[in-house]
Design a protein around this motif. Structure first.
Motif, PDB file in Angstrom:
ATOM      1  N   THR A  91       0.822  -1.210   0.000  1.00  0.00           N
ATOM      2  CA  THR A  91       0.000   0.000   0.000  1.00  0.00           C
ATOM      3  C   THR A  91       0.853   1.256   0.000  1.00  0.00           C
ATOM      4  OG1 THR A  91      -0.125  -0.191   2.385  1.00  0.00           O
ATOM      5  CG2 THR A  91      -1.947  -1.068   1.144  1.00  0.00           C
ATOM      6  N   GLY A 106       2.385   4.587  -0.522  1.00  0.00           N
ATOM      7  CA  GLY A 106       1.811   5.762  -1.162  1.00  0.00           C
ATOM      8  C   GLY A 106       0.322   5.915  -0.915  1.00  0.00           C
ATOM      9  N   GLY A 107      -0.357   4.829  -0.597  1.00  0.00           N
ATOM     10  CA  GLY A 107      -1.753   4.899  -0.198  1.00  0.00           C
ATOM     11  C   GLY A 107      -2.694   5.434  -1.255  1.00  0.00           C
ATOM     12  N   SER A 108      -2.451   5.142  -2.527  1.00  0.00           N
ATOM     13  CA  SER A 108      -3.392   5.582  -3.554  1.00  0.00           C
ATOM     14  C   SER A 108      -4.583   4.628  -3.601  1.00  0.00           C
ATOM     15  CB  SER A 108      -2.696   5.607  -4.909  1.00  0.00           C
ATOM     16  OG  SER A 108      -2.348   4.304  -5.289  1.00  0.00           O
ATOM     17  N   ALA A 109      -5.642   5.098  -4.254  1.00  0.00           N
ATOM     18  CA  ALA A 109      -6.894   4.334  -4.224  1.00  0.00           C
ATOM     19  C   ALA A 109      -6.751   2.914  -4.768  1.00  0.00           C
ATOM     20  CB  ALA A 109      -7.975   5.103  -4.979  1.00  0.00           C
ATOM     21  N   PRO A 110      -6.123   2.693  -5.945  1.00  0.00           N
ATOM     22  CA  PRO A 110      -6.044   1.305  -6.420  1.00  0.00           C
ATOM     23  C   PRO A 110      -5.236   0.417  -5.479  1.00  0.00           C
ATOM     24  CG  PRO A 110      -5.429   2.836  -8.157  1.00  0.00           C
ATOM     25  CD  PRO A 110      -5.521   3.620  -6.905  1.00  0.00           C
ATOM     26  N   ARG A 111      -4.192   0.999  -4.902  1.00  0.00           N
ATOM     27  CA  ARG A 111      -3.368   0.172  -4.019  1.00  0.00           C
ATOM     28  C   ARG A 111      -4.104  -0.146  -2.734  1.00  0.00           C
ATOM     29  NH1 ARG A 111       2.433   3.000  -4.953  1.00  0.00           N
ATOM     30  NH2 ARG A 111       2.583   2.412  -7.144  1.00  0.00           N
ATOM     31  N   ILE A 112      -4.850   0.803  -2.217  1.00  0.00           N
ATOM     32  CA  ILE A 112      -5.608   0.527  -0.994  1.00  0.00           C
ATOM     33  C   ILE A 112      -6.653  -0.538  -1.298  1.00  0.00           C
ATOM     34  CG2 ILE A 112      -7.308   1.493   0.579  1.00  0.00           C
ATOM     35  CD1 ILE A 112      -4.675   2.410   1.398  1.00  0.00           C
ATOM     36  N   ARG A 113      -7.311  -0.416  -2.459  1.00  0.00           N
ATOM     37  CA  ARG A 113      -8.322  -1.400  -2.816  1.00  0.00           C
ATOM     38  C   ARG A 113      -7.716  -2.800  -2.883  1.00  0.00           C
ATOM     39  NH1 ARG A 113      -9.617  -4.616  -6.267  1.00  0.00           N
ATOM     40  NH2 ARG A 113      -7.840  -4.111  -7.587  1.00  0.00           N
ATOM     41  N   GLY A 120      -4.873  -3.676  -1.574  1.00  0.00           N
ATOM     42  CA  GLY A 120      -4.263  -4.012  -0.296  1.00  0.00           C
ATOM     43  C   GLY A 120      -5.256  -4.582   0.691  1.00  0.00           C
ATOM     44  N   ILE A 121      -6.477  -4.075   0.670  1.00  0.00           N
ATOM     45  CA  ILE A 121      -7.453  -4.544   1.651  1.00  0.00           C
ATOM     46  C   ILE A 121      -7.738  -6.025   1.437  1.00  0.00           C
ATOM     47  CG2 ILE A 121      -9.895  -4.419   2.206  1.00  0.00           C
ATOM     48  CD1 ILE A 121      -9.576  -1.379   2.145  1.00  0.00           C
ATOM     49  N   PRO A 140      -0.880  -6.921  -8.915  1.00  0.00           N
ATOM     50  CA  PRO A 140      -0.501  -6.056 -10.040  1.00  0.00           C
ATOM     51  C   PRO A 140      -0.449  -4.568  -9.743  1.00  0.00           C
ATOM     52  CG  PRO A 140      -2.080  -7.685 -10.746  1.00  0.00           C
ATOM     53  CD  PRO A 140      -2.033  -7.732  -9.262  1.00  0.00           C
ATOM     54  N   THR A 141      -1.094  -4.087  -8.712  1.00  0.00           N
ATOM     55  CA  THR A 141      -1.125  -2.637  -8.519  1.00  0.00           C
ATOM     56  C   THR A 141       0.096  -2.095  -7.796  1.00  0.00           C
ATOM     57  OG1 THR A 141      -2.497  -3.123  -6.636  1.00  0.00           O
ATOM     58  CG2 THR A 141      -3.586  -2.259  -8.590  1.00  0.00           C
ATOM     59  N   ALA A 142       0.844  -2.967  -7.141  1.00  0.00           N
ATOM     60  CA  ALA A 142       1.972  -2.482  -6.345  1.00  0.00           C
ATOM     61  C   ALA A 142       3.091  -1.999  -7.256  1.00  0.00           C
ATOM     62  CB  ALA A 142       2.465  -3.598  -5.440  1.00  0.00           C
TER      63      ALA A 142
END
Lengths: 584, 180
Positions: free
Chosen positions: A153, A155-162, A164-165, A238-240
């Motif tokens: 996560t 940087g905490g951007s929206a795709p990564r948080i999504r 990451g959860i 894939p988002t990381a």
């Protein structure tokens, strides 16, 4: 000798992480520290491997406590081999990440947490390989998982948080299952020491054994992404950032595979669940690779092949013969290196082509021939084309399977071959799309414009009154005013304010925030600049490493056979633990 | 020492409630479920030492009267880990709430796109057939895997998508799934 060295692969990265945190304001020093530390870990691991291979397994009782009570670190051929591979791969990825950081110009990086977290992750991975009891294996898992949450996560951007959860919740569930099975194991046997358990578990009723075994297998199966428990992986990886995905793909699932190997051979040698594991292996291979064929994004294709090839290792474990285990261990080594390399290459492709979607990319073979080679070699290796280590590993596994025989094994052998072919299909599709076809054939003639649209709608200059430098300004008033002048609504302004507050809090160094928006837009366009030398060098080194695995395949396979022999015998491990008292 | 029935009942109840909450889509409930499950597991670990006995201090009780200290040591470690992870999870859910104004587990857009596609095989879709405009509206912003930084532009795109919603710190409907 081994007593002095064994704690170092855990201690060094932890101390290094502390040092890297202390020097967080000096990026150069921080990079030097973390690279030096990991290089040291690799050195120690190689020494451990040489000693363990020459003299057999050895154990250290930490703190000099008497043996069954003490916390044990056990080095046998398997764990030493895993340490070496993990350390090497970690070092390669770290150099890549440093190159990326330098290329992005974040001398004053706001992400001073990357290096410490990465080192803690390596400490956790190494600890899991060395742990001599179930609970410390759990602690090792938690160390690596917790740092992986942070890295995923970043940087905490929206795709990564999504993404990451999903990842965090699934990992937590598997950890709880693991902890619960430790509680049950302790209740049944009165110990968590693996060597002691090896003796005591056999005395339990068959039903209790089966229950404990299946609970542990489910917990490790989630971590290793074995089929019915693998759905979380392609969703979250894939988002990381590229280096993070690379190290996750290479190492984290393999720690789960390592735990499965350890428990299946040492604790439950009867093989009560081997049939089930066979079917799980088949399903993992086929479902994974079909997923890869259906995808069009390189990162996702790679994530699905990752799941798919876990099936090969599970197949080797389920065979429960020395040859099968040797094949599985060889495949683990091969796969750690190859998957990491491919994800690094995917990072380079994204940098160069502006996207990882095969519908967008094109003409990379002429644009960057070196990159094409760097992709082609590991891709063919992954698919198992003859000279490479992937071929050797697969042949070893198939050979072991045929030696066992039986219709079920032949079904699996067939499935493994089909999987290998489908991997080739998926890889050659990426190759033809991204590298081979002329760029004009790409989905939209102007890839740059498409990718820029992809990155965000505010790229038009007229639409970007506050987007340009806002995080560099004083958080609230300027940003609010800037946002309100255009067509933005109250909500947008508010969100912008919230974002500025966040950036101001999250990034200690304002200079780091300055480059962000412009860089974000820039990154998604195909770059005509040459790729950063350090990143290329790191990836090239990793590709050479995977080729090197082919070159040293003979000795390496011999070593995995010896390791598998130790595992099947069980006594070297157990004797090492009980002999540790004399050692100290 | 007779074993107590209270612990198994409590552990079972916590597990049941925890699993129920964990299956919910709302992240707050997932966190609560995780906390319950974590506590249940810690209790299970504690109860693996058998029935309660005297405190395991040296010189305080005879060794055979002591309860087993090892599970207590293990459970302390486990509690610390559970606590730390819960804190991280809370921070993440809060971040999710600030970013996208919802605290439910989101659908993976890429999965949805693959599922919505006509052909089974990626090759069935000829890239030349794809209308660039369609691609633009359909694609979600890339995850920006090639950077170690966060995506400000994604943030702004989200702001645009949720245009019309009031800004921070105002009570909002927890989910907009139904409206899409």
């Amino acid at each position: 000798m081994i007593g002095d060295l064994a704690p170092l692969p855990v201690l060094l990265p932890l101390l290094g992480a502390a040092a890297a945190l202390l020097v967080g304001r000096h990026p150069r020093v921080q990079r030097t520290v973390s690279i030096a530390v990991l290089a040291g870990v690799v050195g120690v691991s190689v020494a451990l491997l040489l000693i363990a291979d020459a003299e057999g397994a050895a154990a250290v009782a930490v703190g000099d406590w008497p043996v069954p009570v003490a916390i044990m670190l056990v080095v046998d051929r398997l764990s030493a081999l895993m340490l070496v591979v993990a350390g090497t791969v970690g070092l390669g990825v770290l150099v890549f990440a440093v190159g990326q950081g330098t290329a992005d110009g974040d001398e004053e990086t706001p992400l001073s947490i990357f290096h410490p977290t990465f080192l803690v992750l390596m400490a956790g991975v190494n600890y899991a390989f060395l742990a001599g009891d179930l609970f410390n294996l759990y602690v090792g898992f938690e160390i690596l998982l917790t740092s992986s949450y942070v890295l995923l996560t970043l940087g905490g951007s929206a795709p990564r948080i999504r993404a990451g959860i999903t990842y965090v919740v699934v990992s937590l569930l598997s950890s709880l299952l693991f902890l619960a099975s430790i509680a049950l194991v302790y209740a049944a046997t009165g110990t968590v020491n693996l060597a002691q358990l090896a003796g005591r578990l056999g005395e339990l009723p068959a039903g209790t054994q089966l229950m404990l075994q299946s609970m542990l297998l489910i917990a490790f199966g989630i971590k290793a992404a074995v089929f019915p428990l693998s759905a979380w992986l392609p969703d979250s990886y894939p988002t990381a950032p590229a280096p993070v995905t690379a190290v996750f793909a290479g190492l984290l699932t393999k720690v789960g595979v390592y735990a499965v190997i350890r428990t299946q051979t040492l604790l439950f040698p009867d093989g009560a669940l081997d049939d089930l594991l066979m079917w799980a292996a088949l399903a993992t291979m086929l479902v994974g690779i079909l997923g890869a064929v259906a995808q069009s994004d390189i990162r996702r294709i790679l994530s699905f092949t990752l799941v798919s090839h876990i099936g090969y290792m599970v197949f080797g474990i389920a065979l429960a013969t020395t040859a099968g285990l040797a094949g599985a261990i060889f495949y683990v080594v091969h796969h750690i290196a190859i998957q990491t390399t491919l994800f690094l290459v995917a990072g380079l492709i994204e940098r160069r082509g502006g996207s990882t979607s095969t519908a967008r990319l094109g003409g990379l073979a002429t644009a960057s021939p070196l990159l094409a080679v760097l992709f082609f070699v590991p891709a063919m290796n992954l698919a198992g084309i003859p000279p490479f280590s992937g071929f050797i590993g697969k042949v070893g596994l198939l050979d072991a399977g045929v030696a066992v025989g039986g219709w079920q094994v032949y079904v699996l052998v067939g499935g493994a071959v089909v999987t290998s072919l489908l991997t080739l299909v998926a890889m050659s599709r990426v190759w033809t799309r991204a590298f081979w076809r002329p760029p004009t054939q790409a989905a939209s003639a102007d890839t740059a414009a498409a990718a820029a649209r992809d990155a965000g709608p505010e790229n038009g200059p007229e639409d970007d009154p506050a987007g340009g430098e806002e995080p560099a300004e004083e958080p609230l008033p300027a940003g609010l005013a800037g946002g309100a002048t255009s067509t933005t609504t109250a909500r947008q302004t508010g969100r912008r304010g919230a974002w500025l507050r966040h950036v101001a809090v999250a990034t200690a160094a304002p200079a780091g925030g300055e480059g962000q928006p412009s860089r974000g837009a820039e990154d998604s366009r195909p770059s005509t600049r040459p790729l950063p030398a350090v990143m290329m060098a790191a990836t090239t080194a990793m590709v050479l490493l995977t080729v090197g695995l082919t070159v040293i395949a003979g000795p390496l396979y011999g070593m995995t056979e010896r390791a598998a022999g130790d595992l099947r015998e069980r006594t070297p491990y157990i004797e090492a633990v009980y002999g540790a008292e004399v050692d100290e | 020492m007779t074993p107590t029935i209270v612990l198994p009942v409590v552990i079972g109840g916590l597990y049941a409630a925890g699993v129920y909450l964990l299956l919910d889509r709302s992240l707050t409930r997932v966190i609560l479920g995780f906390i319950l499950l974590g506590n249940a597991t810690n209790l299970l670990l504690l109860s693996s030492s058998g029935p309660a006995m005297l405190a395991p201090f040296f010189g305080y009780a005879e060794p055979e009267e002591m309860s087993d200290p090892l599970p207590q040591a293990l459970v302390l470690t486990a509690i610390v880990i559970t606590f730390g992870v819960t804190a991280f999870l809370l921070a993440m859910v809060h971040r999710s709430w600030r970013l996208v104004r919802q605290e439910v587990i989101e659908v993976d857009e890429e999965d949805r796109r693959v599922a919505a596609r006509q052909g089974m095989d990626a090759d069935d879709v000829d890239p030349d057939d794809i209308d660039p405009n369609e691609l633009r509206t359909e694609d979600r912003p890339a995850g920006k895997g090639n950077t170690l930084h966060s995506d400000v532009d994604v943030e702004e795109q989200l702001a645009r998508r949720y245009d019309g919603f009031a800004s921070d710190d105002i009570a909002l409907p927890p989910t907009r799934r139904g409206e899409q």
